[in-house]
Motif scaffolding. Structure first.
Motif, PDB file in Angstrom:
ATOM      1  N   LEU A  23      47.365  21.697  55.042  1.00 32.03           N
ATOM      2  CA  LEU A  23      47.906  21.542  53.689  1.00 32.03           C
ATOM      3  C   LEU A  23      48.715  20.253  53.583  1.00 32.03           C
ATOM      4  O   LEU A  23      48.622  19.520  52.592  1.00 32.03           O
ATOM      5  N   PHE A  24      49.492  19.962  54.636  1.00 26.21           N
ATOM      6  CA  PHE A  24      50.268  18.722  54.663  1.00 26.21           C
ATOM      7  C   PHE A  24      49.349  17.508  54.618  1.00 26.21           C
ATOM      8  O   PHE A  24      49.600  16.536  53.883  1.00 26.21           O
ATOM      9  N   ILE A  25      48.252  17.539  55.400  1.00 27.74           N
ATOM     10  CA  ILE A  25      47.307  16.418  55.395  1.00 27.74           C
ATOM     11  C   ILE A  25      46.685  16.242  54.016  1.00 27.74           C
ATOM     12  O   ILE A  25      46.527  15.122  53.515  1.00 27.74           O
ATOM     13  N   GLY A  26      46.319  17.371  53.385  1.00 27.00           N
ATOM     14  CA  GLY A  26      45.726  17.292  52.051  1.00 27.00           C
ATOM     15  C   GLY A  26      46.674  16.677  51.034  1.00 27.00           C
ATOM     16  O   GLY A  26      46.281  15.801  50.245  1.00 27.00           O
ATOM     17  N   VAL A  27      47.935  17.128  51.059  1.00 25.35           N
ATOM     18  CA  VAL A  27      48.923  16.577  50.127  1.00 25.35           C
ATOM     19  C   VAL A  27      49.175  15.103  50.418  1.00 25.35           C
ATOM     20  O   VAL A  27      49.255  14.263  49.506  1.00 25.35           O
ATOM     21  N   LEU A  28      49.286  14.773  51.717  1.00 18.87           N
ATOM     22  CA  LEU A  28      49.515  13.371  52.091  1.00 18.87           C
ATOM     23  C   LEU A  28      48.341  12.491  51.674  1.00 18.87           C
ATOM     24  O   LEU A  28      48.539  11.362  51.186  1.00 18.87           O
ATOM     25  N   TYR A  29      47.120  12.994  51.826  1.00 18.43           N
ATOM     26  CA  TYR A  29      45.937  12.239  51.416  1.00 18.43           C
ATOM     27  C   TYR A  29      45.966  11.964  49.905  1.00 18.43           C
ATOM     28  O   TYR A  29      45.695  10.841  49.458  1.00 18.43           O
ATOM     29  N   LEU A  30      46.321  12.991  49.146  1.00 16.28           N
ATOM     30  CA  LEU A  30      46.378  12.815  47.688  1.00 16.28           C
ATOM     31  C   LEU A  30      47.455  11.814  47.297  1.00 16.28           C
ATOM     32  O   LEU A  30      47.247  10.972  46.414  1.00 16.28           O
ATOM     33  N   LEU A  31      48.616  11.902  47.956  1.00 17.34           N
ATOM     34  CA  LEU A  31      49.708  10.986  47.621  1.00 17.34           C
ATOM     35  C   LEU A  31      49.350   9.544  47.974  1.00 17.34           C
ATOM     36  O   LEU A  31      49.568   8.620  47.174  1.00 17.34           O
ATOM     37  N   ILE A  32      48.792   9.338  49.191  1.00 15.32           N
ATOM     38  CA  ILE A  32      48.425   7.985  49.607  1.00 15.32           C
ATOM     39  C   ILE A  32      47.341   7.422  48.696  1.00 15.32           C
ATOM     40  O   ILE A  32      47.412   6.268  48.246  1.00 15.32           O
ATOM     41  N   SER A  33      46.322   8.252  48.404  1.00 14.21           N
ATOM     42  CA  SER A  33      45.234   7.808  47.528  1.00 14.21           C
ATOM     43  C   SER A  33      45.764   7.441  46.144  1.00 14.21           C
ATOM     44  O   SER A  33      45.374   6.414  45.557  1.00 14.21           O
ATOM     45  N   HIS A  34      46.670   8.272  45.628  1.00 18.64           N
ATOM     46  CA  HIS A  34      47.212   8.012  44.292  1.00 18.64           C
ATOM     47  C   HIS A  34      48.006   6.709  44.268  1.00 18.64           C
ATOM     48  O   HIS A  34      47.872   5.886  43.338  1.00 18.64           O
ATOM     49  N   GLU A  35      48.841   6.491  45.296  1.00 21.87           N
ATOM     50  CA  GLU A  35      49.650   5.278  45.333  1.00 21.87           C
ATOM     51  C   GLU A  35      48.771   4.039  45.454  1.00 21.87           C
ATOM     52  O   GLU A  35      48.996   3.028  44.758  1.00 21.87           O
ATOM     53  N   ILE A  36      47.761   4.096  46.306  1.00 19.66           N
ATOM     54  CA  ILE A  36      46.866   2.940  46.472  1.00 19.66           C
ATOM     55  C   ILE A  36      46.072   2.688  45.195  1.00 19.66           C
ATOM     56  O   ILE A  36      45.916   1.534  44.753  1.00 19.66           O
ATOM     57  N   ASN A  37      45.592   3.771  44.557  1.00 15.64           N
ATOM     58  CA  ASN A  37      44.828   3.614  43.317  1.00 15.64           C
ATOM     59  C   ASN A  37      45.678   3.000  42.206  1.00 15.64           C
ATOM     60  O   ASN A  37      45.228   2.120  41.460  1.00 15.64           O
ATOM     61  N   GLU A  38      46.925   3.470  42.094  1.00 18.34           N
ATOM     62  CA  GLU A  38      47.808   2.928  41.065  1.00 18.34           C
ATOM     63  C   GLU A  38      48.097   1.446  41.322  1.00 18.34           C
ATOM     64  O   GLU A  38      48.152   0.633  40.386  1.00 18.34           O
ATOM     65  N   LYS A  39      48.283   1.117  42.599  1.00 18.71           N
ATOM     66  CA  LYS A  39      48.547  -0.280  42.940  1.00 18.71           C
ATOM     67  C   LYS A  39      47.349  -1.155  42.599  1.00 18.71           C
ATOM     68  O   LYS A  39      47.501  -2.279  42.075  1.00 18.71           O
ATOM     69  N   LEU A 159      45.061  11.944  61.434  1.00 23.03           N
ATOM     70  CA  LEU A 159      45.962  13.075  61.230  1.00 23.03           C
ATOM     71  C   LEU A 159      45.269  14.392  61.546  1.00 23.03           C
ATOM     72  O   LEU A 159      45.879  15.310  62.120  1.00 23.03           O
ATOM     73  N   PHE A 160      43.991  14.499  61.190  1.00 23.09           N
ATOM     74  CA  PHE A 160      43.253  15.733  61.448  1.00 23.09           C
ATOM     75  C   PHE A 160      43.108  15.977  62.955  1.00 23.09           C
ATOM     76  O   PHE A 160      43.310  17.095  63.440  1.00 23.09           O
ATOM     77  N   ILE A 161      42.762  14.915  63.701  1.00 22.50           N
ATOM     78  CA  ILE A 161      42.613  15.053  65.159  1.00 22.50           C
ATOM     79  C   ILE A 161      43.953  15.389  65.798  1.00 22.50           C
ATOM     80  O   ILE A 161      44.043  16.251  66.693  1.00 22.50           O
ATOM     81  N   LEU A 162      45.019  14.733  65.343  1.00 27.97           N
ATOM     82  CA  LEU A 162      46.353  15.047  65.873  1.00 27.97           C
ATOM     83  C   LEU A 162      46.748  16.483  65.554  1.00 27.97           C
ATOM     84  O   LEU A 162      47.391  17.163  66.364  1.00 27.97           O
ATOM     85  N   THR A 163      46.345  16.957  64.372  1.00 28.38           N
ATOM     86  CA  THR A 163      46.649  18.342  63.996  1.00 28.38           C
ATOM     87  C   THR A 163      45.974  19.319  64.935  1.00 28.38           C
ATOM     88  O   THR A 163      46.588  20.290  65.401  1.00 28.38           O
ATOM     89  N   LEU A 164      44.691  19.081  65.231  1.00 26.77           N
ATOM     90  CA  LEU A 164      43.979  19.961  66.153  1.00 26.77           C
ATOM     91  C   LEU A 164      44.609  19.918  67.550  1.00 26.77           C
ATOM     92  O   LEU A 164      44.775  20.960  68.197  1.00 26.77           O
ATOM     93  N   PHE A 165      44.972  18.715  67.988  1.00 26.36           N
ATOM     94  CA  PHE A 165      45.575  18.568  69.324  1.00 26.36           C
ATOM     95  C   PHE A 165      46.887  19.336  69.411  1.00 26.36           C
ATOM     96  O   PHE A 165      47.110  20.117  70.348  1.00 26.36           O
TER      97      PHE A 165
END
Length: 412
Positions: A23-39, A159-165
């Motif tokens: 869930l954290f990765i999903g939220v972080l992905y959305l936030l990063i994508s949104h910030e980059i898109n806005e920029k 982040l996904f690989i680190l999460t599994l690890f």
């Protein structure tokens, strides 16, 4: 038992942590994508505001295509006149202009378009060119955002690989610490189990002597005792019998917990065994209860005959104990690869709040109080069923009765 509990706890906490991290990765992905898109959009808007009047001036001066190719540019643009004809522009990917001309026909007067073309991720924005309130045409400006998209994807996969690890690391650590935390509980449980087993063994012999002495006293001195004395001895004898049954039941459960319960498995005609038990119970019928049987013939099972007989006795005794009037039905049938053994009564029934706990040791529902039971019968029944790889389930309605159903798999 403790290893299973430790495994379940580890899986529960690990899965919970994994879900939270995902869930954290999903939220972080959305936030990063949104910030980059806005920029990116802000960058295109700034570019348009800066070059808008140059677009209009060049549009007035040109009447033919003037395309340039510069792969090093970050932002590309295409200027169109009022007839939606491409006049001039600068592109960063070969033949991008022809693809843009085809694509904008399905778009509106202004749009923001994120798309992929020839393995390139593109961001396109259409802006009208207005001068003194009149439309002079429009411009499509955009940028190649492939690098940004790859960056987001790489961050996400990392982040996904680190999460599994870390989830696996947490699972190993959780399993170890769960075992350490359960050691005191396990030791206490084993001490209690040993106490029950030892106490049952130690009490069994003196209780047998006590019961025999009371029985002998009743037979030898009965004529010398008063009526009251005889009643007292009879009560003592009954209580000693109940105590003896309780101790025997505790021994059965203690041996089962220690895995010392040996089963003598052999092929048994379950139909014949059930009919025999039915006959014996029918002879002892005293209460105004109708006892019925629906036993299918020639149902065979590999089992411990004595244990299955004990199971039948427990289920029937339980049904008769809580049925003042009405009927009790013993049924047996085989369907495909399953054997269904059921005891149904029309007694007082069991409340819904009590139903999930009736197989717990010493548990007695409110309607069962005062019936003389110890609360171990159904626990022993469940132990017998589990030892044979079966399941036991209960259905009940207060005031209507109870159905206890045992399901065995047919074994050869």
């Amino acid at each position: 038992m403790f290893n299973q509990l430790k495994t379940k706890l580890t899986l529960l906490y690990t899965l919970s942590l994994l879900c939270l991290l995902l869930l954290f990765i999903g939220v972080l992905y959305l936030l990063i994508s949104h910030e980059i898109n806005e920029k990116e959009l802000d960058e295109l808007q700034v570019y348009f505001n800066k070059e808008k009047w140059d677009f209009i001036e060049d549009l007035d001066e040109r009447d033919h295509h003037g395309l340039k190719f510069d792969p090093n540019r970050r932002i590309f643009y295409f200027v169109f006149n009022q007839q939606d004809e491409l006049v001039y522009g600068e592109e960063t990917v070969r033949d991008l202009s022809s693809w843009v001309v085809k694509g904008i026909s399905s778009k509106g007067e202004s749009f923001t378009w994120r798309t992929e073309w020839k393995q390139n991720h593109l961001l396109l924005v259409k802006k009208p060119l207005m001068s003194n309130g009149d439309s002079r045409g429009f411009v499509v400006i955009g940028m190649n955002i492939t690098g940004e998209q790859h960056l987001i994807q790489n961050i996400t996969w990392t982040l996904f690989i680190l999460t599994l690890f870390f989830s696996l690391l947490f699972a190993f650590l959780g399993y170890y610490f769960a075992g350490q935390a359960m050691k005191p509980i396990k030791n206490s449980y084993l001490k209690q189990e040993k106490f029950v087993s030892d106490a049952s063994h130690e009490l069994r012999t003196p209780l047998s002597i006590f019961y025999s002495s009371v029985d002998l006293l009743m037979r030898e001195e009965k004529d010398r005792l008063s009526t009251f004395g005889q009643e007292v001895l009879e009560d003592v004898k009954k209580e000693a019998m109940l105590m003896s049954n309780l101790i025997n039941n505790l021994l059965v459960l203690a041996r089962s917990d220690k895995k010392e319960w040996m089963l003598e498995m052999k092929e048994v005609n379950l139909s014949r065994l059930a009919a025999s038990v039915y006959t014996r119970f029918s002879r002892k019928m005293i209460n105004p209860i109708q006892f019925n049987q629906k036993i299918q013939k020639d149902v065979y099972i590999v089992c411990d005959e004595m244990k299955i007989q004990q199971l039948l006795y427990i289920l029937l005794d339980n049904a008769f104990r809580y049925t003042k009037e009405g009927k009790v039905t013993l049924s047996l049938k085989a369907i495909n690869s399953k054997i269904f053994l059921a005891v149904e009564d029309t007694g007082c029934g069991i409340a819904g709040n009590d139903l999930p706990y009736i197989f717990d040791r010493f548990y007695q529902a409110d309607l069962s109080r005062g019936k003389g039971g110890s609360g171990l019968g159904l626990s022993i029944a469940q132990t017998i069923v589990n030892a044979h790889g079966g399941t036991i389930q209960a259905e009940s309605t207060v005031g209507s009765g109870t159905i206890l159903t045992v399901i065995f798999s047919v074994n050869k």
